[in-house]
Design a protein around this motif. Structure first.
Motif, PDB file in Angstrom:
ATOM      1  N   PHE A 121      -7.560  11.428   6.044  1.00 29.02           N
ATOM      2  CA  PHE A 121      -7.290  10.421   7.056  1.00 29.02           C
ATOM      3  C   PHE A 121      -8.289   9.284   6.913  1.00 29.02           C
ATOM      4  CE2 PHE A 121      -7.273   8.268  11.052  1.00 29.02           C
ATOM      5  CZ  PHE A 121      -5.923   8.246  11.363  1.00 29.02           C
ATOM      6  N   ILE A 122      -7.793   8.051   6.953  1.00 30.02           N
ATOM      7  CA  ILE A 122      -8.674   6.901   6.783  1.00 30.02           C
ATOM      8  C   ILE A 122      -9.112   6.396   8.160  1.00 30.02           C
ATOM      9  CG2 ILE A 122      -8.905   4.621   5.734  1.00 30.02           C
ATOM     10  CD1 ILE A 122      -8.082   6.773   3.726  1.00 30.02           C
TER      11      ILE A 122
ATOM     12  N   PRO B  18       3.162  -3.869   6.561  1.00 25.06           N
ATOM     13  CA  PRO B  18       4.500  -3.350   6.266  1.00 25.06           C
ATOM     14  C   PRO B  18       4.764  -2.028   6.970  1.00 25.06           C
ATOM     15  CG  PRO B  18       3.062  -3.071   4.379  1.00 25.06           C
ATOM     16  CD  PRO B  18       2.302  -3.866   5.380  1.00 25.06           C
ATOM     17  N   ASN B  19       6.032  -1.676   6.968  1.00 23.94           N
ATOM     18  CA  ASN B  19       6.449  -0.370   7.452  1.00 23.94           C
ATOM     19  C   ASN B  19       5.661   0.729   6.789  1.00 23.94           C
ATOM     20  OD1 ASN B  19       8.420   0.257   9.290  1.00 23.94           O
ATOM     21  ND2 ASN B  19      10.032  -0.619   8.013  1.00 23.94           N
ATOM     22  N   MET B  20       5.335   1.754   7.532  1.00 30.48           N
ATOM     23  CA  MET B  20       4.653   2.930   6.990  1.00 30.48           C
ATOM     24  C   MET B  20       3.192   2.668   6.634  1.00 30.48           C
ATOM     25  SD  MET B  20       6.598   5.463   7.164  1.00 30.48           S
ATOM     26  CE  MET B  20       5.802   6.712   6.143  1.00 30.48           C
ATOM     27  N   ALA B  21       2.694   1.492   6.991  1.00 33.00           N
ATOM     28  CA  ALA B  21       1.319   1.184   6.613  1.00 33.00           C
ATOM     29  C   ALA B  21       0.325   1.928   7.503  1.00 33.00           C
ATOM     30  CB  ALA B  21       1.081  -0.314   6.727  1.00 33.00           C
ATOM     31  N   GLY B  22       0.732   2.204   8.738  1.00 31.53           N
ATOM     32  CA  GLY B  22      -0.179   2.904   9.647  1.00 31.53           C
ATOM     33  C   GLY B  22      -0.435   2.141  10.935  1.00 31.53           C
ATOM     34  N   LYS B  23       0.428   1.178  11.269  1.00 29.73           N
ATOM     35  CA  LYS B  23       0.208   0.397  12.482  1.00 29.73           C
ATOM     36  C   LYS B  23       0.317   1.255  13.737  1.00 29.73           C
ATOM     37  CE  LYS B  23       3.612  -2.447  11.633  1.00 29.73           C
ATOM     38  NZ  LYS B  23       4.058  -1.755  10.404  1.00 29.73           N
ATOM     39  N   SER B  24       1.405   2.004  13.819  1.00 34.92           N
ATOM     40  CA  SER B  24       1.616   2.811  15.032  1.00 34.92           C
ATOM     41  C   SER B  24       0.518   3.852  15.178  1.00 34.92           C
ATOM     42  CB  SER B  24       2.977   3.508  14.967  1.00 34.92           C
ATOM     43  OG  SER B  24       3.995   2.553  14.854  1.00 34.92           O
ATOM     44  N   THR B  25       0.123   4.434  14.085  1.00 31.83           N
ATOM     45  CA  THR B  25      -0.938   5.438  14.124  1.00 31.83           C
ATOM     46  C   THR B  25      -2.226   4.832  14.679  1.00 31.83           C
ATOM     47  OG1 THR B  25       0.046   6.456  12.173  1.00 31.83           O
ATOM     48  CG2 THR B  25      -2.218   7.091  12.705  1.00 31.83           C
TER      49      THR B  25
ATOM     50  N   HIS C 195      -3.840   2.318   4.449  1.00 34.00           N
ATOM     51  CA  HIS C 195      -4.097   2.691   5.847  1.00 34.00           C
ATOM     52  C   HIS C 195      -5.389   2.091   6.370  1.00 34.00           C
ATOM     53  CE1 HIS C 195      -0.727   5.284   5.404  1.00 34.00           C
ATOM     54  NE2 HIS C 195      -1.345   6.152   4.622  1.00 34.00           N
TER      55      HIS C 195
HETATM   56  P1  ADP Z   1       3.799   1.975  10.724  1.00 31.91           P
HETATM   57  O1  ADP Z   1       3.784   2.005  12.206  1.00 31.91           O
HETATM   58  O2  ADP Z   1       2.966   0.877  10.174  1.00 31.91           O
HETATM   59  O3  ADP Z   1       5.173   1.944  10.168  1.00 31.91           O
HETATM   60  P2  ADP Z   1       2.766   4.663  10.906  1.00 31.91           P
HETATM   61  O4  ADP Z   1       1.617   4.444  11.818  1.00 31.91           O
HETATM   62  O5  ADP Z   1       3.986   5.258  11.484  1.00 31.91           O
HETATM   63  O6  ADP Z   1       3.137   3.314  10.158  1.00 31.91           O
HETATM   64  O7  ADP Z   1       2.198   5.535   9.712  1.00 31.91           O
HETATM   65  C1  ADP Z   1       3.008   6.071   8.720  1.00 31.91           C
HETATM   66  C2  ADP Z   1       2.343   7.289   8.140  1.00 31.91           C
HETATM   67  O8  ADP Z   1       1.165   6.939   7.424  1.00 31.91           O
HETATM   68  C3  ADP Z   1       1.862   8.277   9.194  1.00 31.91           C
HETATM   69  O9  ADP Z   1       2.835   9.213   9.498  1.00 31.91           O
HETATM   70  C4  ADP Z   1       0.680   8.942   8.544  1.00 31.91           C
HETATM   71  O10 ADP Z   1       1.082  10.100   7.844  1.00 31.91           O
HETATM   72  C5  ADP Z   1       0.169   7.924   7.573  1.00 31.91           C
HETATM   73  N1  ADP Z   1      -1.050   7.299   8.103  1.00 31.91           N
HETATM   74  C6  ADP Z   1      -1.111   6.319   9.035  1.00 31.91           C
HETATM   75  N2  ADP Z   1      -2.385   5.951   9.267  1.00 31.91           N
HETATM   76  C7  ADP Z   1      -3.152   6.710   8.460  1.00 31.91           C
HETATM   77  C8  ADP Z   1      -4.567   6.793   8.223  1.00 31.91           C
HETATM   78  N3  ADP Z   1      -5.424   6.014   8.882  1.00 31.91           N
HETATM   79  N4  ADP Z   1      -5.006   7.695   7.308  1.00 31.91           N
HETATM   80  C9  ADP Z   1      -4.127   8.468   6.654  1.00 31.91           C
HETATM   81  N5  ADP Z   1      -2.803   8.441   6.835  1.00 31.91           N
HETATM   82  C10 ADP Z   1      -2.298   7.581   7.715  1.00 31.91           C
END
Ligand code: ADP
Ligand code: MG
Length: 918
Positions: A586-587, A610-617, A755
């Motif tokens: 995890f970053i 972009p999508n899947m980059a980690g914004k929501s996380t 991420h």
């Molecule tokens: P976005 O909202 O930008 O589309 P998400 O936040 O849904 O992206 O993240 C997509 C996936 O990336 C998550 O399910 C997770 O597995 C991975 N991820 C997100 N942030 C991190 C992080 N900081 N370190 C490692 N993996 C991450």
């Protein structure tokens, strides 16, 4: 005319028409008529019918006595009430007497086998008056009984939030105002008990007090009405539970951080729809509690974060101390692990439903208390000291159980020596029992019949049995009772006399034992406040030790809290995503916001990527860290300085739920409206892709207006994730807005998600990369990349926006050297504070791709497509529309191919790429 049994059934059914009547017939509970149909459907029981003579056949569904709980669980989960009717006279002569012995409703359970150990089960009552409302709730298994007034413009939202927090199993509403938030249905009750005046009187009578001042609700008539409605309901359905309601606490929803239902759901506090390991949510990751009471308290804390700096400081001090004292903590946790559910045991003692074995369990728990006190002695933080002092071994209760209650294997409930009358009765029949026990030996001697036997059966009681060959030796005082094929059975007047003496005495012993047992429970109930105080202290110590344990195992740190409006987190992590991904992958990321603008940090972060980059996380991680800090836990970060948030709002735009269609946009807007109405300058607002549920221009406009309102009017801290990098234009206009983006590295094969949050906006949305990930034919995405380059070169509006935003590079940079080996992700960023906006250059574009070799006809199609694309207004195109567009292009290209069947080799290019093509 109906049969007597049917009449009996109908009479009993009439007493509780709203409950399913479980009617005992021998070894089964039978349900009839409509009840049977409901039971068959909701408890999955076979539906048959029973003949009631002239009344005809009626539907029947029955469950075995032994399996009652299994079926009760299913029926209660569906919201049904069940009245259990048992046979109370011996079967045999005529109609068996029956009576309803208990009524079970979803909100009034104390049976351990029907309850969830680590969750409360609440019965709530909602009282709606003119312009205000009140909510009362009780957990009858623990005696927790609370009430809150709900006033002002916030009252509906607060009611919805409280119901969301409590998740009551049953909600009582009055006939006049039965409506509940979110379309929930309540149990409709008469208006009368909800009345404020009468309610207050009912409460005073229940608690035996002259004034309700001690409970804090003396001036809150609606609240009194709500609480009284609960008393009224219990009186009707389960009056013995009333004894467990020993006090009432009045609370105010603004004493706690308000979390609306959507925020709770979005943050996945209790359970997770996705992401979290095993769907456990935040609770699953931090719940290392050892006791059931601790588990329940942790849930409560998690749903009621605090706002009070001093109270939070006390919790954090305690956790810090327990974290440092790791040996002490480990030993204490071993002791806590042995502790029983003191709270619920006490509740059942008060209700009179506790068994002797559990009473000994309660005593064993109390025996651990002094040990635990001793173990905790070295602790000095004010909260741990207070809690330790509240650990009361309740010597009287413990001694009483030890003296009065017999151990599990003694056959009786009351200890010999406890009660002289009982001992006398037991002694009295001891003689008779020995006489009977000795009878066989004596009679064999007297009659010289070696095979003579003394036996017992239910119909004749004791008898003497002589086999046929020995019958001539039968003494004259034997009275023949029964003839079997190989023997005859006799009684004697003397035997019957002793038997009657035993039977009488047994009955008497039972009732004396009942009375003594009830008396002991009554004496215990007097000790209930002490027992419950100890239970509460145990639960708190357990939760604090849990926070310390989690901090140690998962590397959480103590957050610094203050009254400011800053938010500074170094190397923060998402607690559940972190637990779900491989260790150390995890970053971590920082954040620096300050709505007070003390150090020049912005108050609103605009997050692109972009999508899947980690914004929501990232967004949720910030919210969860703030939440953890405000329940008194440590947080997953290297350091955190947080100005207390009065509320956390999170909203996820409708784009994540495309399938749900148009109405989700309405929902999204309603939710956004609610935030703008309810948030204050101290709130934390987390908006994830708001405005995506509509056309680009509207969406952009709405998103922009929302940001402006938060910026100019609310001044709250806000995180806003968006695909609209056009919003970066706002950076100039709004001084407290800061841009960040989730970085990706691009290479010939696509993009690598790093991420990592970096200052500055993402200049591109990587739609083509997403299209490639989605499996669009390689030729199409390559072609699109080429077209995009042209478009970007002429993208005046975008370039302008970017330049207004502070000079993002959008000109196509030189093609990067194609690299085949995936590059390693960059090292974790060192925890440096994020500086004021600093713009990063746009990442390089994908390398130039070779145009496809067109046939003449293909060239025509291509030209047509090119024209269309050239005419597109990309500002007004959502990524979804872009994907649709690409699919359209693909469709046309393919149709052409097959129709003309012209270039066989070209066809190969347009088949779906295999994995290596990515
Ligand atoms: P976005 O909202 O930008 O589309 P998400 O936040 O849904 O992206 O993240 C997509 C996936 O990336 C998550 O399910 C997770 O597995 C991975 N991820 C997100 N942030 C991190 C992080 N900081 N370190 C490692 N993996 C991450
Ligand atoms: Mg997202």
């Amino acid at each position: 005319m109906v049969t007597p049994a049917r009449r009996q059934y109908l009479d009993l059914k009439e007493q509780y028409p709203d409950a399913l009547l479980f009617f005992q017939i021998g070894d089964f509970y039978e349900t009839f008529d409509d009840d049977a149909k409901i039971v068959a459907r909701d408890a999955e029981v076979h539906l048959t019918s029973k003949d009631f003579g002239r009344a005809g056949r009626v539907p029947l569904a029955g469950v075995p006595l032994r399996a009652l709980d299994t079926y009760l669980r299913k029926l209660l989960a569906k919201g049904h009430r069940v009245a259990v009717c048992e046979q109370v006279s011996e079967a045999g002569h005529g109609l068996v007497e029956r009576a309803i012995t208990r009524i079970i409703t979803p909100g009034t359970l104390i049976e351990p086998q029907l309850l969830r150990e680590r969750e409360n089960t609440y019965l709530a009552a909602v009282n709606i008056g003119r312009g205000e409302a009140a909510l009362a709730y009780v957990d009858v298994s623990t005696g927790e009984f609370a009430v809150t007034p709900l006033r002002g413009p916030e009252r509906d939202a607060a009611l919805a939030a409280e119901l969301g927090r409590l998740g009551p199993a049953e909600i009582l509403v009055s006939r006049e105002a039965p409506a509940l938030p979110n379309g929930r249905t309540g149990t409709v009750r008469d208006r009368a008990p909800f009345d404020g005046e009468d309610g207050a009187a009912a409460l005073r009578a229940h608690f035996g007090v002259a004034s309700l001042e001690g409970y804090g609700c003396q001036d809150l008539p609606l609240a009194c009405g709500a609480a009284a409605a609960i008393l009224d309901y219990l009186r009707e359905y389960n009056p013995r539970l009333l004894g467990g309601l020993r006090g009432l606490s009045t609370y105010h929803t603004d004493d706690f951080m308000a979390l609306d239902a959507q925020t709770r759901r979005n943050l996945e506090l209790m359970r997770s729809g996705r992401g979290g390991p095993g769907g456990r949510g935040l609770l699953g990751v931090i719940d290392r509690s050892e006791t059931a009471g601790g588990g329940r308290l942790l849930r409560r804390w998690l749903s009621q974060p605090l706002l009070d700096l001093a109270a939070l400081g006390a919790r954090h001090d305690a956790v810090a101390e327990l974290l440092a004292a790791s040996a002490l903590r480990a030993e204490s946790r071993v002791l806590l692990d042995r502790v029983g559910d003191l709270e619920r045991l006490t509740g059942r003692a008060i209700a009179g439903t506790i068994g002797p074995r559990e009473l000994h369990g309660l005593r064993a728990t109390l025996a651990i208390v002094p040990e635990l006190r001793e173990r905790l002695a070295p602790l000095v933080s004010p909260l741990t000291v207070t809690l330790r002092e509240r650990l009361d071994p309740c010597a009287e209760a413990s001694e009483l159980v030890g003296r009065a209650i017999a151990g599990a294997n003694e056959g009786r409930r009351i200890q010999p020596g406890y009660d002289a009358e009982l001992d006398g009765l037991i002694d009295g029949i001891r003689e008779a029992r020995t006489w009977i026990a000795d009878l066989e030996r004596r009679e064999r001697e007297r009659t010289k019949i070696k095979s003579l036997k003394v036996g017992y059966n239910k119909i004749f009681g004791y008898y003497l049995e002589i086999t046929n060959p020995n019958l001539p030796l039968t003494p004259p005082d034997y009275i023949r009772k029964q003839t079997l094929t190989s023997c005859e059975r006799f009684i004697t007047p003397e035997l019957k006399e002793f038997e009657a003496r035993i039977a009488d005495a047994e009955g008497q012993i039972n009732s004396v034992e009942d009375a003594i047992y009830a008396r002991v429970l009554g004496e215990l109930a007097v000790q209930a406040p002490r027992l419950l105080a100890t239970a509460a202290a145990l639960a708190q110590l357990d939760v604090l030790a849990t926070f310390a344990e989690v901090a140690e195992r998962q590397g959480y740190v103590r957050p610094q809290l203050d009254q400011g409006r800053g938010l500074h987190i170094m190397a923060g992590r998402h607690p559940t995503v972190e637990a779900a991904v491989e260790r150390h992958t995890f970053i971590p990321n920082d954040i620096a916001l300050d709505a007070d603008e003390f150090d020049g940090d912005g108050a609103i972060m605009l997050l692109t990527g972009p999508n899947m980059a980690g914004k929501s996380t990232y967004l949720r991680q910030i919210a969860l860290i703030v939440l953890l800090a405000q329940i008194g836990a440590f947080v997953p970060a290297q350091s955190a300085r947080i100005g207390i948030a009065d509320r956390i709002f999170t909203r996820v735009g409708a784009q994540d739920d495309l399938a749900a269609g148009q109405s989700t946009f309405m929902v999204e807007m309603l939710e956004t409206a609610a935030i703008l109405h309810h948030a204050t300058a101290r709130s934390l607002i987390v908006l994830d892709e708001i405005g995506r549920g509509t056309g680009t221009l509207d969406g952009l406009a709405i998103a922009r207006a929302v940001i402006e309102d938060i910026h100019d009017r609310l001044g709250a801290r806000c995180l806003f994730a968006t695909h609209y990098h056009e919003l970066l234009a706002l950076l100039d206009a709004l001084p407290r807005l800061r841009a960040c983006n989730v970085t990706v590295r691009e290479d010939a094969d696509g993009i690598v998600f790093l991420h990592r949050i970096a200052p500055g906006g993402a200049a591109r949305s990587y739609g083509i990369h997403v299209a490639r990930l989605a499996g669009l034919p390689r030729a199409v995405t390559e072609r699109a990349a080429l077209l995009l380059r042209d478009l970007e070169a002429n993208a005046v509006p975008l370039r302008q926006i970017a330049e207004e935003a502070g000079g993002y590079a959008l000109t196509p940079p030189p093609a990067a050297p194609p690299s085949t080996a995936p590059q390693p992700p960059e090292a974790v960023s060192p925890p440096t504070p994020i500086p004021a906006p600093m713009l990063v250059p746009a990442p390089p574009l994908a390398p130039t791709l070779v145009p496809m070799p067109p046939s003449a006809r293909m060239a025509d199609i291509e030209n047509a497509i090119l024209d269309e694309i050239a005419a597109l207004d990309l500002v007004d195109t959502t990524p979804l529309e872009a994907i649709n567009l690409l699919f359209g292009v693909q469709q046309r290209l393919r149709a052409r191919q097959t129709a003309e069947a012209q270039v066989q080799e070209a066809a190969e290019k347009y088949t779906l790429p295999d994995a290596s093509a990515h």
